[in-house]
Design a protein around this motif. Structure first.
Motif, PDB file in Angstrom:
ATOM      1  N   VAL A  44       0.834  -1.205   0.000  1.00  9.22           N
ATOM      2  CA  VAL A  44       0.000   0.000   0.000  1.00  9.22           C
ATOM      3  C   VAL A  44       0.866   1.252   0.000  1.00  9.22           C
ATOM      4  CG1 VAL A  44      -1.785   1.280   1.239  1.00  9.22           C
ATOM      5  CG2 VAL A  44      -1.877  -1.224   1.173  1.00  9.22           C
ATOM      6  N   SER A  45       1.864   1.278   0.853  1.00 13.50           N
ATOM      7  CA  SER A  45       2.706   2.469   0.945  1.00 13.50           C
ATOM      8  C   SER A  45       3.557   2.652  -0.308  1.00 13.50           C
ATOM      9  CB  SER A  45       3.581   2.413   2.191  1.00 13.50           C
ATOM     10  OG  SER A  45       4.394   1.256   2.214  1.00 13.50           O
ATOM     11  N   ASP A  46       3.926   1.557  -0.982  1.00 14.40           N
ATOM     12  CA  ASP A  46       4.725   1.684  -2.207  1.00 14.40           C
ATOM     13  C   ASP A  46       3.933   2.373  -3.330  1.00 14.40           C
ATOM     14  OD1 ASP A  46       7.017   0.623  -1.171  1.00 14.40           O
ATOM     15  OD2 ASP A  46       6.843  -1.334  -2.155  1.00 14.40           O
ATOM     16  N   VAL A  47       2.628   2.082  -3.433  1.00  7.19           N
ATOM     17  CA  VAL A  47       1.815   2.749  -4.446  1.00  7.19           C
ATOM     18  C   VAL A  47       1.806   4.259  -4.190  1.00  7.19           C
ATOM     19  CG1 VAL A  47      -0.509   2.985  -5.415  1.00  7.19           C
ATOM     20  CG2 VAL A  47       0.392   0.716  -4.883  1.00  7.19           C
ATOM     21  N   LEU A  48       1.694   4.637  -2.935  1.00  7.40           N
ATOM     22  CA  LEU A  48       1.704   6.061  -2.592  1.00  7.40           C
ATOM     23  C   LEU A  48       3.072   6.687  -2.865  1.00  7.40           C
ATOM     24  CD1 LEU A  48      -0.353   5.695   0.681  1.00  7.40           C
ATOM     25  CD2 LEU A  48      -1.022   7.125  -1.265  1.00  7.40           C
ATOM     26  N   LYS A  49       4.112   5.949  -2.537  1.00  4.86           N
ATOM     27  CA  LYS A  49       5.462   6.465  -2.786  1.00  4.86           C
ATOM     28  C   LYS A  49       5.674   6.711  -4.274  1.00  4.86           C
ATOM     29  CE  LYS A  49       8.548   4.524  -0.291  1.00  4.86           C
ATOM     30  NZ  LYS A  49       9.520   3.537   0.261  1.00  4.86           N
ATOM     31  N   VAL A  55       6.761   8.892   2.551  1.00  8.69           N
ATOM     32  CA  VAL A  55       6.242   7.785   3.344  1.00  8.69           C
ATOM     33  C   VAL A  55       7.170   7.493   4.513  1.00  8.69           C
ATOM     34  CG1 VAL A  55       5.643   5.326   3.337  1.00  8.69           C
ATOM     35  CG2 VAL A  55       5.062   6.741   1.360  1.00  8.69           C
ATOM     36  N   VAL A  56       6.568   7.320   5.689  1.00 15.47           N
ATOM     37  CA  VAL A  56       7.281   6.841   6.872  1.00 15.47           C
ATOM     38  C   VAL A  56       6.692   5.485   7.240  1.00 15.47           C
ATOM     39  CG1 VAL A  56       7.816   7.249   9.292  1.00 15.47           C
ATOM     40  CG2 VAL A  56       7.727   9.179   7.688  1.00 15.47           C
ATOM     41  N   ARG A  57       7.537   4.465   7.229  1.00 13.98           N
ATOM     42  CA  ARG A  57       7.094   3.104   7.569  1.00 13.98           C
ATOM     43  C   ARG A  57       8.286   2.334   8.109  1.00 13.98           C
ATOM     44  NH1 ARG A  57       7.283  -1.769   5.081  1.00 13.98           N
ATOM     45  NH2 ARG A  57       8.223  -0.819   3.259  1.00 13.98           N
ATOM     46  N   PRO A  58       8.190   1.738   9.283  1.00 18.25           N
ATOM     47  CA  PRO A  58       7.066   1.709  10.251  1.00 18.25           C
ATOM     48  C   PRO A  58       6.786   3.100  10.805  1.00 18.25           C
ATOM     49  CG  PRO A  58       8.711   0.015  10.743  1.00 18.25           C
ATOM     50  CD  PRO A  58       9.341   0.949   9.763  1.00 18.25           C
ATOM     51  N   TYR A  59       5.681   3.193  11.554  1.00 20.25           N
ATOM     52  CA  TYR A  59       5.226   4.499  12.017  1.00 20.25           C
ATOM     53  C   TYR A  59       4.855   4.435  13.490  1.00 20.25           C
ATOM     54  CZ  TYR A  59       2.527   8.884  12.028  1.00 20.25           C
ATOM     55  OH  TYR A  59       2.056  10.140  12.302  1.00 20.25           O
ATOM     56  N   LEU A  60       5.426   5.360  14.263  1.00 20.84           N
ATOM     57  CA  LEU A  60       5.132   5.520  15.689  1.00 20.84           C
ATOM     58  C   LEU A  60       5.267   4.204  16.466  1.00 20.84           C
ATOM     59  CD1 LEU A  60       2.108   8.013  15.602  1.00 20.84           C
ATOM     60  CD2 LEU A  60       4.536   8.506  15.988  1.00 20.84           C
ATOM     61  N   GLY A  61       6.251   3.424  16.104  1.00 20.02           N
ATOM     62  CA  GLY A  61       6.532   2.200  16.839  1.00 20.02           C
ATOM     63  C   GLY A  61       5.685   1.007  16.455  1.00 20.02           C
ATOM     64  N   LEU A  62       4.785   1.165  15.504  1.00 23.72           N
ATOM     65  CA  LEU A  62       3.957   0.052  15.036  1.00 23.72           C
ATOM     66  C   LEU A  62       4.542  -0.448  13.716  1.00 23.72           C
ATOM     67  CD1 LEU A  62       0.353   1.400  15.766  1.00 23.72           C
ATOM     68  CD2 LEU A  62       1.855   0.046  17.239  1.00 23.72           C
ATOM     69  N   GLU A  63       4.991  -1.686  13.692  1.00 28.32           N
ATOM     70  CA  GLU A  63       5.769  -2.198  12.566  1.00 28.32           C
ATOM     71  C   GLU A  63       4.999  -2.227  11.256  1.00 28.32           C
ATOM     72  OE1 GLU A  63       7.571  -5.918  13.420  1.00 28.32           O
ATOM     73  OE2 GLU A  63       8.854  -5.120  15.003  1.00 28.32           O
ATOM     74  N   THR A  64       3.683  -2.424  11.322  1.00 28.29           N
ATOM     75  CA  THR A  64       2.919  -2.529  10.073  1.00 28.29           C
ATOM     76  C   THR A  64       2.039  -1.307   9.828  1.00 28.29           C
ATOM     77  OG1 THR A  64       1.195  -3.810  11.204  1.00 28.29           O
ATOM     78  CG2 THR A  64       2.942  -5.046  10.100  1.00 28.29           C
ATOM     79  N   ALA A  65       2.325  -0.226  10.518  1.00 30.55           N
ATOM     80  CA  ALA A  65       1.646   1.046  10.256  1.00 30.55           C
ATOM     81  C   ALA A  65       2.534   1.913   9.372  1.00 30.55           C
ATOM     82  CB  ALA A  65       1.339   1.770  11.557  1.00 30.55           C
ATOM     83  N   PHE A  66       1.928   2.875   8.670  1.00 30.87           N
ATOM     84  CA  PHE A  66       2.707   3.842   7.907  1.00 30.87           C
ATOM     85  C   PHE A  66       1.963   5.176   7.870  1.00 30.87           C
ATOM     86  CE2 PHE A  66       0.028   2.061   4.492  1.00 30.87           C
ATOM     87  CZ  PHE A  66      -0.410   3.209   3.863  1.00 30.87           C
ATOM     88  N   PHE A 125      -2.992   7.166   6.398  1.00 32.50           N
ATOM     89  CA  PHE A 125      -2.525   6.434   7.568  1.00 32.50           C
ATOM     90  C   PHE A 125      -2.764   4.942   7.346  1.00 32.50           C
ATOM     91  CE2 PHE A 125      -3.578  10.665   8.948  1.00 32.50           C
ATOM     92  CZ  PHE A 125      -2.544  11.010   9.801  1.00 32.50           C
ATOM     93  N   GLY A 126      -1.708   4.178   7.343  1.00 38.00           N
ATOM     94  CA  GLY A 126      -1.842   2.725   7.309  1.00 38.00           C
ATOM     95  C   GLY A 126      -2.132   2.239   8.714  1.00 38.00           C
ATOM     96  N   THR A 127      -3.323   1.701   8.929  1.00 37.33           N
ATOM     97  CA  THR A 127      -3.791   1.395  10.287  1.00 37.33           C
ATOM     98  C   THR A 127      -3.958  -0.108  10.453  1.00 37.33           C
ATOM     99  OG1 THR A 127      -6.133   1.641   9.682  1.00 37.33           O
ATOM    100  CG2 THR A 127      -4.964   3.620  10.371  1.00 37.33           C
ATOM    101  N   LEU A 140      -3.895   6.705  17.654  1.00 35.32           N
ATOM    102  CA  LEU A 140      -4.545   7.871  18.240  1.00 35.32           C
ATOM    103  C   LEU A 140      -3.835   8.292  19.519  1.00 35.32           C
ATOM    104  CD1 LEU A 140      -7.129   9.717  18.031  1.00 35.32           C
ATOM    105  CD2 LEU A 140      -8.261   8.042  19.493  1.00 35.32           C
ATOM    106  N   GLU A 141      -3.530   7.330  20.376  1.00 34.21           N
ATOM    107  CA  GLU A 141      -2.893   7.635  21.652  1.00 34.21           C
ATOM    108  C   GLU A 141      -1.451   8.104  21.487  1.00 34.21           C
ATOM    109  OE1 GLU A 141      -3.470   4.077  23.912  1.00 34.21           O
ATOM    110  OE2 GLU A 141      -5.520   4.642  24.498  1.00 34.21           O
ATOM    111  N   ARG A 142      -0.844   7.771  20.351  1.00 37.88           N
ATOM    112  CA  ARG A 142       0.529   8.196  20.086  1.00 37.88           C
ATOM    113  C   ARG A 142       0.587   9.491  19.286  1.00 37.88           C
ATOM    114  NH1 ARG A 142       3.607   2.298  19.275  1.00 37.88           N
ATOM    115  NH2 ARG A 142       2.358   1.244  20.868  1.00 37.88           N
ATOM    116  N   GLY A 143      -0.568  10.117  19.080  1.00 33.77           N
ATOM    117  CA  GLY A 143      -0.602  11.432  18.462  1.00 33.77           C
ATOM    118  C   GLY A 143      -0.659  11.450  16.955  1.00 33.77           C
ATOM    119  N   ALA A 144      -0.932  10.304  16.322  1.00 37.52           N
ATOM    120  CA  ALA A 144      -0.907  10.244  14.859  1.00 37.52           C
ATOM    121  C   ALA A 144      -1.902  11.190  14.224  1.00 37.52           C
ATOM    122  CB  ALA A 144      -1.183   8.810  14.394  1.00 37.52           C
TER     123      ALA A 144
END
Length: 386
Positions: A44-49, A55-66, A125-127, A140-144
């Motif tokens: 998903v993130s590659d299509v956006l890139k 693109v930032v991936r991983p994101y906020l400490g979550l390995e499969t978020a971006f 946001f890759g959630t 949400l709790e990490r401020g995304a």
């Protein structure tokens, strides 16, 4: 001006039609469960890139978020699109998250084409782990989502429904521990953990008469012994409790918990439980954004069917509900014309690819992009209040 921008956004989406459909198909063919969507997140993130997003991936400490960004450098308005891509255990993409991801990517690409002219920022946001893990709650709790002006996504269902009413839900992991014994030779020495689940389920069944008709209590036993001639010493399962609001959910949870505790007392087992994620909240709509979406979807030929039996999917639960308590949000359903085949059935996974699904993907992307443009040009009409 707005019509010109909409036309350009639509053209940008359609120019990426092949990439969006291919993304959906690839996700469908390679389903990954929550918190393990490594290949899906990358796809998903590659299509956006490739479309020019940073693109930032991983994101906020979550390995499969971006997190992906495009548009104005110092935007006066930030639009967030939510991409879900986790699958269901044993059912693959029987909830259509492959389409959710592709539609959000398409909407973002369309918006990015005209974002600078309206001074808006476009973010995807890759959630991860919507199916019970609550990835959006962690983000949400990490401020995304701090500072977002609008959060959107569109979810596949049997029919089109603009106003979804997702319920609050708590996800429980439960287990009973007893004592093993030979079921024929030494039955009096055993403590049957499987029996505890039977008692708990009977108690919950009787409790339903006294619960609000909008509530739901359901679950599965995952493990309750392996040999018929051995009394099970251990049994575990997963249970969901749903209600119209978080406040109502907390009260119902107490009564359901008492059913499990009573089963432990009756059988002599010990009982343990834990939440698999923080509770999902009921959904709050931004009324003006929802009205814009409805008009835009109808202009694309979508027909809303709120009274159809297939519309009941709109009462499911989502961690997008928690986001909607903080950020103005919409979460409409886009129909795959699948009724009587419904979400979370194996056959529904088959409906999330093919011509009808592809049309829904593109219509959803365009309707979301147009809705964001309408909101951006009518900001004073937004109705959100947390």
């Amino acid at each position: 001006m707005t019509n010109t921008l909409k036309r350009r956004a639509q053209q940008a989406v359609m120019a990426q039609r092949h990439a969006l459909v291919e993304l959906s198909r690839e996700l469908h063919a390679d389903p990954e469960l929550g918190w393990a969507e490594y290949r899906s997140s990358e796809r998903v993130s590659d299509v956006l890139k490739h479309a020019g997003f940073s693109v930032v991936r991983p994101y906020l400490g979550l390995e499969t978020a971006f997190h992906a960004k495009a548009g104005a450098k110092a935007p006066s308005m930030r639009i967030g699109l939510m991409a879900e891509y986790d699958a269901l255990p044993g059912l693959g993409h029987a909830c259509g998250h492959n389409l959710i991801a592709a539609s959000s990517v398409g909407a973002a690409i369309g918006l990015a084409q005209v974002a600078e002219e309206l001074n808006i920022g476009v973010e995807v946001f890759g959630t991860p782990a919507e199916e019970g893990g609550g990835g959006k709650i962690d983000l949400l709790e990490r401020g995304a989502f701090d500072g977002l002006d609008l959060a959107m996504m569109v979810h596949p269902g049997p029919v089109d429904v603009a106003r979804a009413s997702p319920l609050a839900v708590a996800h429980w992991a439960v287990q009973f521990t007893g004592k093993a014994a030979h079921a024929a030779s030494f039955p009096t020495e055993g403590i049957n953990a499987a029996d505890a689940f039977t008692i708990a389920q009977v108690a919950i069944g009787l409790l339903r008469q006294h619960l609000p008709t909008t509530s739901r209590v359901h679950g599965v036993v995952l493990d309750a012994g392996t040999a018929p001639n051995s009394i099970p010493a251990f049994a575990r399962g997963r249970w969901y409790v749903r209600a119209q609001t978080l406040e109502e959910l907390h009260e119902i949870e107490k009564r359901v918990l008492a059913c499990f505790e009573a089963a432990a007392l009756a059988t002599g087992c010990s009982f343990d439980w834990e939440l698999e994620s923080k509770p999902y909240a009921e959904f709050h709509h931004d009324e003006q954004a929802l009205e814009f979406y409805s008009r835009n979807a109808e202009s694309l030929g979508r027909v809303f069917q709120p009274d159809s039996p297939g519309a009941e999917m709109a009462a499911a639960s989502t961690d997008m509900g928690n986001v909607s308590h903080i950020v103005p949000s919409i979460h409409p359903y886009i129909g795959l014309d699948s009724f009587p085949v419904l979400n979370h059935q194996q056959e529904f996974a088959d409906h999330t690819i093919g011509p009808t699904a592809e049309k829904a993907l593109l219509d959803g992307a365009i309707a979301l992009a147009w809705t964001a443009l309408d909101v951006a040009t009518h900001r004073n009409l937004c109705t959100f209040s947390p």
